[in-house]
Design a protein around this motif. Sequence first.
Motif, PDB file in Angstrom:
ATOM      1  N   ARG A 124      14.874 -16.038 -16.656  1.00 46.17           N
ATOM      2  CA  ARG A 124      14.101 -16.247 -15.437  1.00 46.17           C
ATOM      3  C   ARG A 124      14.428 -15.078 -14.500  1.00 46.17           C
ATOM      4  O   ARG A 124      15.524 -15.001 -13.952  1.00 46.17           O
ATOM      5  CB  ARG A 124      14.538 -17.571 -14.812  1.00 46.17           C
ATOM      6  N   CYS A 125      13.461 -14.175 -14.347  1.00 46.00           N
ATOM      7  CA  CYS A 125      13.670 -13.014 -13.489  1.00 46.00           C
ATOM      8  C   CYS A 125      12.830 -13.140 -12.231  1.00 46.00           C
ATOM      9  O   CYS A 125      11.982 -14.029 -12.124  1.00 46.00           O
ATOM     10  CB  CYS A 125      13.282 -11.737 -14.233  1.00 46.00           C
ATOM     11  N   TRP A 126      13.087 -12.265 -11.280  1.00 51.09           N
ATOM     12  CA  TRP A 126      12.227 -12.120 -10.116  1.00 51.09           C
ATOM     13  C   TRP A 126      11.579 -10.739 -10.229  1.00 51.09           C
ATOM     14  O   TRP A 126      12.258  -9.765 -10.554  1.00 51.09           O
ATOM     15  CB  TRP A 126      13.023 -12.196  -8.812  1.00 51.09           C
ATOM     16  N   GLY A 127      10.296 -10.658  -9.962  1.00 50.51           N
ATOM     17  CA  GLY A 127       9.663  -9.351 -10.088  1.00 50.51           C
ATOM     18  C   GLY A 127       8.279  -9.364  -9.475  1.00 50.51           C
ATOM     19  O   GLY A 127       7.872 -10.337  -8.829  1.00 50.51           O
ATOM     20  N   TYR A 128       7.586  -8.249  -9.692  1.00 44.29           N
ATOM     21  CA  TYR A 128       6.277  -8.055  -9.066  1.00 44.29           C
ATOM     22  C   TYR A 128       5.175  -8.270 -10.104  1.00 44.29           C
ATOM     23  O   TYR A 128       5.193  -7.668 -11.181  1.00 44.29           O
ATOM     24  CB  TYR A 128       6.202  -6.653  -8.475  1.00 44.29           C
ATOM     25  N   ASN A 129       4.221  -9.090  -9.767  1.00 45.85           N
ATOM     26  CA  ASN A 129       3.083  -9.397 -10.643  1.00 45.85           C
ATOM     27  C   ASN A 129       3.557  -9.772 -12.055  1.00 45.85           C
ATOM     28  O   ASN A 129       3.046  -9.298 -13.056  1.00 45.85           O
ATOM     29  CB  ASN A 129       2.107  -8.216 -10.690  1.00 45.85           C
ATOM     30  N   ARG A 130       4.594 -10.628 -12.075  1.00 51.34           N
ATOM     31  CA  ARG A 130       5.154 -11.176 -13.319  1.00 51.34           C
ATOM     32  C   ARG A 130       5.618 -10.073 -14.266  1.00 51.34           C
ATOM     33  O   ARG A 130       5.427 -10.170 -15.486  1.00 51.34           O
ATOM     34  CB  ARG A 130       4.129 -12.090 -14.005  1.00 51.34           C
ATOM     35  N   SER A 131       6.178  -9.033 -13.700  1.00 50.86           N
ATOM     36  CA  SER A 131       6.652  -7.923 -14.517  1.00 50.86           C
ATOM     37  C   SER A 131       7.913  -7.365 -13.878  1.00 50.86           C
ATOM     38  O   SER A 131       8.026  -7.290 -12.659  1.00 50.86           O
ATOM     39  CB  SER A 131       5.557  -6.846 -14.588  1.00 50.86           C
ATOM     40  N   THR A 132       8.867  -6.998 -14.697  1.00 48.67           N
ATOM     41  CA  THR A 132      10.020  -6.243 -14.198  1.00 48.67           C
ATOM     42  C   THR A 132      10.316  -5.125 -15.174  1.00 48.67           C
ATOM     43  O   THR A 132      10.512  -5.397 -16.355  1.00 48.67           O
ATOM     44  CB  THR A 132      11.267  -7.108 -13.953  1.00 48.67           C
ATOM     45  N   PRO A 133      10.288  -3.872 -14.772  1.00 53.24           N
ATOM     46  CA  PRO A 133       9.900  -3.444 -13.428  1.00 53.24           C
ATOM     47  C   PRO A 133       8.478  -3.879 -13.106  1.00 53.24           C
ATOM     48  O   PRO A 133       7.711  -4.193 -14.011  1.00 53.24           O
ATOM     49  CB  PRO A 133       9.991  -1.921 -13.509  1.00 53.24           C
ATOM     50  N   GLY A 134       8.142  -3.856 -11.823  1.00 49.89           N
ATOM     51  CA  GLY A 134       6.788  -4.201 -11.413  1.00 49.89           C
ATOM     52  C   GLY A 134       5.789  -3.172 -11.930  1.00 49.89           C
ATOM     53  O   GLY A 134       6.170  -2.151 -12.518  1.00 49.89           O
ATOM     54  N   PRO A 135       4.505  -3.444 -11.726  1.00 43.70           N
ATOM     55  CA  PRO A 135       3.495  -2.510 -12.230  1.00 43.70           C
ATOM     56  C   PRO A 135       3.703  -1.117 -11.645  1.00 43.70           C
ATOM     57  O   PRO A 135       4.152  -0.953 -10.519  1.00 43.70           O
ATOM     58  CB  PRO A 135       2.177  -3.121 -11.760  1.00 43.70           C
ATOM     59  N   LEU A 136       3.375  -0.114 -12.457  1.00 43.06           N
ATOM     60  CA  LEU A 136       3.464   1.279 -12.004  1.00 43.06           C
ATOM     61  C   LEU A 136       2.428   1.497 -10.893  1.00 43.06           C
ATOM     62  O   LEU A 136       1.240   1.207 -11.076  1.00 43.06           O
ATOM     63  CB  LEU A 136       3.180   2.221 -13.179  1.00 43.06           C
ATOM     64  N   ILE A 137       2.915   1.973  -9.758  1.00 46.01           N
ATOM     65  CA  ILE A 137       1.990   2.310  -8.679  1.00 46.01           C
ATOM     66  C   ILE A 137       1.703   3.800  -8.807  1.00 46.01           C
ATOM     67  O   ILE A 137       2.630   4.612  -8.857  1.00 46.01           O
ATOM     68  CB  ILE A 137       2.580   1.976  -7.296  1.00 46.01           C
ATOM     69  N   GLU A 138       0.445   4.113  -8.930  1.00 52.78           N
ATOM     70  CA  GLU A 138       0.079   5.486  -9.224  1.00 52.78           C
ATOM     71  C   GLU A 138      -0.978   5.939  -8.216  1.00 52.78           C
ATOM     72  O   GLU A 138      -1.985   5.242  -8.020  1.00 52.78           O
ATOM     73  CB  GLU A 138      -0.481   5.577 -10.653  1.00 52.78           C
ATOM     74  N   GLY A 139      -0.715   7.060  -7.575  1.00 53.87           N
ATOM     75  CA  GLY A 139      -1.687   7.603  -6.630  1.00 53.87           C
ATOM     76  C   GLY A 139      -1.737   9.112  -6.737  1.00 53.87           C
ATOM     77  O   GLY A 139      -1.028   9.712  -7.564  1.00 53.87           O
ATOM     78  N   VAL A 140      -2.569   9.677  -5.883  1.00 58.19           N
ATOM     79  CA  VAL A 140      -2.732  11.132  -5.859  1.00 58.19           C
ATOM     80  C   VAL A 140      -2.496  11.585  -4.419  1.00 58.19           C
ATOM     81  O   VAL A 140      -2.821  10.841  -3.476  1.00 58.19           O
ATOM     82  CB  VAL A 140      -4.139  11.534  -6.341  1.00 58.19           C
ATOM     83  N   VAL A 141      -1.893  12.735  -4.291  1.00 56.11           N
ATOM     84  CA  VAL A 141      -1.610  13.259  -2.957  1.00 56.11           C
ATOM     85  C   VAL A 141      -2.886  13.214  -2.116  1.00 56.11           C
ATOM     86  O   VAL A 141      -3.966  13.588  -2.586  1.00 56.11           O
ATOM     87  CB  VAL A 141      -1.075  14.709  -3.042  1.00 56.11           C
ATOM     88  N   GLY A 142      -2.773  12.735  -0.901  1.00 54.74           N
ATOM     89  CA  GLY A 142      -3.923  12.625  -0.029  1.00 54.74           C
ATOM     90  C   GLY A 142      -4.478  11.215   0.021  1.00 54.74           C
ATOM     91  O   GLY A 142      -5.212  10.865   0.936  1.00 54.74           O
ATOM     92  N   ASP A 143      -4.103  10.412  -0.989  1.00 61.42           N
ATOM     93  CA  ASP A 143      -4.553   9.011  -0.957  1.00 61.42           C
ATOM     94  C   ASP A 143      -3.935   8.296   0.222  1.00 61.42           C
ATOM     95  O   ASP A 143      -2.831   8.632   0.682  1.00 61.42           O
ATOM     96  CB  ASP A 143      -4.094   8.270  -2.223  1.00 61.42           C
ATOM     97  N   ARG A 144      -4.670   7.294   0.696  1.00 60.37           N
ATOM     98  CA  ARG A 144      -4.072   6.342   1.614  1.00 60.37           C
ATOM     99  C   ARG A 144      -4.041   5.028   0.850  1.00 60.37           C
ATOM    100  O   ARG A 144      -5.068   4.584   0.326  1.00 60.37           O
ATOM    101  CB  ARG A 144      -4.930   6.234   2.872  1.00 60.37           C
ATOM    102  N   VAL A 145      -2.865   4.450   0.708  1.00 57.44           N
ATOM    103  CA  VAL A 145      -2.800   3.197  -0.046  1.00 57.44           C
ATOM    104  C   VAL A 145      -2.354   2.068   0.873  1.00 57.44           C
ATOM    105  O   VAL A 145      -1.585   2.267   1.817  1.00 57.44           O
ATOM    106  CB  VAL A 145      -1.850   3.293  -1.276  1.00 57.44           C
ATOM    107  N   ARG A 146      -2.931   0.890   0.606  1.00 56.75           N
ATOM    108  CA  ARG A 146      -2.583  -0.309   1.372  1.00 56.75           C
ATOM    109  C   ARG A 146      -2.135  -1.351   0.351  1.00 56.75           C
ATOM    110  O   ARG A 146      -2.897  -1.708  -0.545  1.00 56.75           O
ATOM    111  CB  ARG A 146      -3.806  -0.790   2.144  1.00 56.75           C
ATOM    112  N   VAL A 147      -0.868  -1.747   0.484  1.00 55.57           N
ATOM    113  CA  VAL A 147      -0.340  -2.713  -0.489  1.00 55.57           C
ATOM    114  C   VAL A 147      -0.027  -4.021   0.228  1.00 55.57           C
ATOM    115  O   VAL A 147       0.749  -4.049   1.185  1.00 55.57           O
ATOM    116  CB  VAL A 147       0.930  -2.172  -1.190  1.00 55.57           C
ATOM    117  N   PHE A 148      -0.704  -5.071  -0.212  1.00 52.31           N
ATOM    118  CA  PHE A 148      -0.392  -6.408   0.300  1.00 52.31           C
ATOM    119  C   PHE A 148       0.725  -6.995  -0.560  1.00 52.31           C
ATOM    120  O   PHE A 148       0.697  -6.870  -1.784  1.00 52.31           O
ATOM    121  CB  PHE A 148      -1.625  -7.305   0.242  1.00 52.31           C
ATOM    122  N   VAL A 149       1.712  -7.600   0.112  1.00 46.69           N
ATOM    123  CA  VAL A 149       2.847  -8.177  -0.614  1.00 46.69           C
ATOM    124  C   VAL A 149       2.930  -9.664  -0.292  1.00 46.69           C
ATOM    125  O   VAL A 149       3.154 -10.053   0.853  1.00 46.69           O
ATOM    126  CB  VAL A 149       4.159  -7.468  -0.236  1.00 46.69           C
TER     127      VAL A 149
END
Lengths: 464, 478
Positions: free
Chosen positions: A112-137
Amino acid sequence: MNRRDFLVTGALAGAALVAERAQAQHAGHGAQPGDAAAPRERAPDATRIEQSDRSWVPAQRPDRTPVVPGGPIPAHMPNVGKLPWRIVGGVKVGHLVVEPFDHEFAPGLRARCWGYNRSTPGPLIEGVVGDRVRVFVTNRLPEPTTIHWHGLVLPNGMDGVSGLNQRPIPPGETYKYELPLRDAGTFMYHSHHDEMTQIALGCVGMFVVHPRRPIGPRVDNDFVLMTHEWRIDPGTGRPDPNEMLDFNVFTFNGKAFPSTEPMLVGVGERTRIRIGNLSPMTSHPIHLHGHHFRITGTDGGFIPEGAQWPETTTIVPVGAVRVIEFVSTEPGDWAIHCHMTHHVMMQMGHDISNMVGVDAGEVDPRVRRVIPEYMSMGTTGMGEMGTMDMPLPPNSIPMRGGPGPFSYIDMGGMMTIVKVRENARTADPAAWYQHPRGAVSERATAAELRDNGIDPDRDTRRTD
Amino acid sequence: MRTERTTRIPVVLALALAVGCVSHSRREDVDAVRAVLATRTELDLVDRDPDTWQQEEPHVRELLAQPLDAERAVRIALANNRDLRAAMYELGIARGALVQAGLLPNPTLEAEVRFPEDQVEPPQYDVGIAIDITALILAPIRAEAAAARIDVVRYRTAGAVLDLAYRVRLAFFRYQASVQHLELMQTAQESYAASVTAARALHEAGNVRDLDVSIEEAALEQARIDTARAELELYDDRERLNVLMGLYGHEVSWEIAGRLADPPSEPLVLDELEPRAIETSLELAWTRAELEAIGRSLGLARAEGLVPDIAVGFHAEYDEERWEYGPEMAITFPFFSQGQGTVLSREAELESLRERYVALAVAVRASVRAARNRALTTELLAHRYREVLIPARTRVFEQTLRQYNAMQIDVFRLLQAKREQIDAARGYIEALREYWQARATLDQVLAGRVAGTIGPDVEIEIGARTRESGGPTASSPH
Ligand SMILES: [Cu+2]
């Protein structure tokens, strides 16, 4: 036949069904069993073990579509998915739910682990320079949490240190982070509230920001590995966050070998592996076989080419990232693993007597007078321990390694394989390397011994 | 001067009758004891001619030829225990007292010659025979009082039989437990020996220190001492049984059959215990008989006090050269002494015994309740051991073995876990012993003997006073 032989044979018989299933699955992936040109489909039965998690068979074929036209290829995180984006008013919007869930480290070991979106490590967050990202937690943990965006340069109020930069997110509530992605690089994210508990239980993840144009030589493969260490006593079902030193489960991307998804690359291809470490306590010297690599970056940025130096092992400290790059020249199956020997050992008990060299013939009959089931273990070393099929605590894979093409591989834990193939685009990522004839270390024939003047029976003399 | 003249014939007859009865009466007394037992227990007092008690009992040899269980040991003891035989002879003592009490008073013959001072006168002769009429009249009353005493002794003798059987059962269960206890101690010792072997092998391989070997060796030596103590206890327990079964010489090489049985699966149903205990109580029975005997003694004392002491006789006197004859009578009037003191004593004795009777009944009731509680509690305890603790300890060991297989613990810790499992088994043996001894105590109380103790710390042994002349006292099982 002694008991050990008997047990191993019994275990192998039980694995036959599994082998069949594996074969059927391979058949659907292009490679034809029995085709002389195709790589060997399956390990000899004698090396197989039960695999309840097939996620590594076959390995994924990474998407190579550039992240922006003319830009670098996307990163691929073995065994782990990516955070999906939805574009809202030009902003990349994602949603992380942090909650307890049931995680499989390798066949036979869940917790029984704690993690993000039922995954540990959590999902890979991938962006590109210049992006604006909004993450709801959304916090579905039983206690408050926050997320810290490790390595990113961002507004202070988004940094996620509980109490310092924000109020912690209470259970049941959803908070919003908004980050401008200014710098390219390899970063991480993790809980910054009750870190000791939440990181030990798995609240960690990787965050890759691609440059719009590649920096340095263009790579053909871009992998992400995250190291972690856990304390899961055999027979328990939850990592113990109280452990400070004596960890016994070591993972790449939350998986212990043989559940680690191998990385398939082509001969002559340039490969990047971004290695992040959010283990609670320990640095990991990660060693790659059959290659020389250079460290091209950290979570602090890129290393100018003139400052890079060749390595085969790089220590990844806790809370740090090392990006390595290499060009493969030798086809084959190459191990990449933590070089701390106990970190490729599953659920090893460290508080036991040293049995190496002990005469079991003397001890066993005596102990069996009171414990008939007794058998001395480790008297000739411990390599075979993982193949022994004895009654074990439930939910445990002590000393367990995985199947290999020649025999059982006695490494477990923080170990995976870089598969270098001539035809990387068509090869089965799950198959083992087919060695050219005579290119595998084999038993020397009597003639070879004679011709080379080797007498194995001669008394060993120290060569001074 | 008294002269008593009477005929000797009735005296001789009465005496002959009484003496002729003695042998026959002893069998009658034993049969009476057997009858007392038959209503209370299934104990079988071997039917033997009391005159051959001294001889060897062939039955004993047969019983000894097979491995002993508790009931066989009881039968041997009943046939062979010399203390019990001594108690049986006490029946004879009481019978003797009865016979003595029933005997008629002996006549007194008196003869006298007198020589006058002057030699001329002829000597004077005086002859008289007299008998104590009062004693003659009171003899049947005395015999009745003594007969009540016989009942007392019969009940006490039955009590002695029960006591012996009880003590044999207690000793047997104790011995049985000691045998199993020793086996477990030996297994524990084996595990220590295995630890030493392992430590030495590890030392040989260069893997442990001298210290580690010494620690294991010291533990083994301690275990050996503990086993030796357990062995000594076993020998003591065996000798206790030998004494109770009256065995010596080559007879002491008996073996026991089987092990302490698990408690029956159906729980004890215990009700109506107090009335049953009161009904069967031998203490109460013999105290009633004592009350009867004292009551009769009181009646006798009253009668003796009020009835004048009369002696009649016949007197002949040769005087003046001729015989003179005539009857004679002497009467002592109970003028001053009417035996008031004796009556007072008897009355007080009666009242005292009445109080004791009630106290005894209270003790019997408490004793049966205590025995019941003990039986139920130890039954529960044994069941808990068997159904819960032993399986739990077994699971602990199995899981420890799994942890060993998983290389989380080593051989030393594994052997330690085995010893912990053995400890639980020892606890169970102890609980079984307590259970079977408690059952024996309860059976004993229901068969009519106060047994056992009340309270673990104060150890008030109830009924001790009433047992003092009832043969060997039952030792406490707890
Ligand atoms: Cu490591």
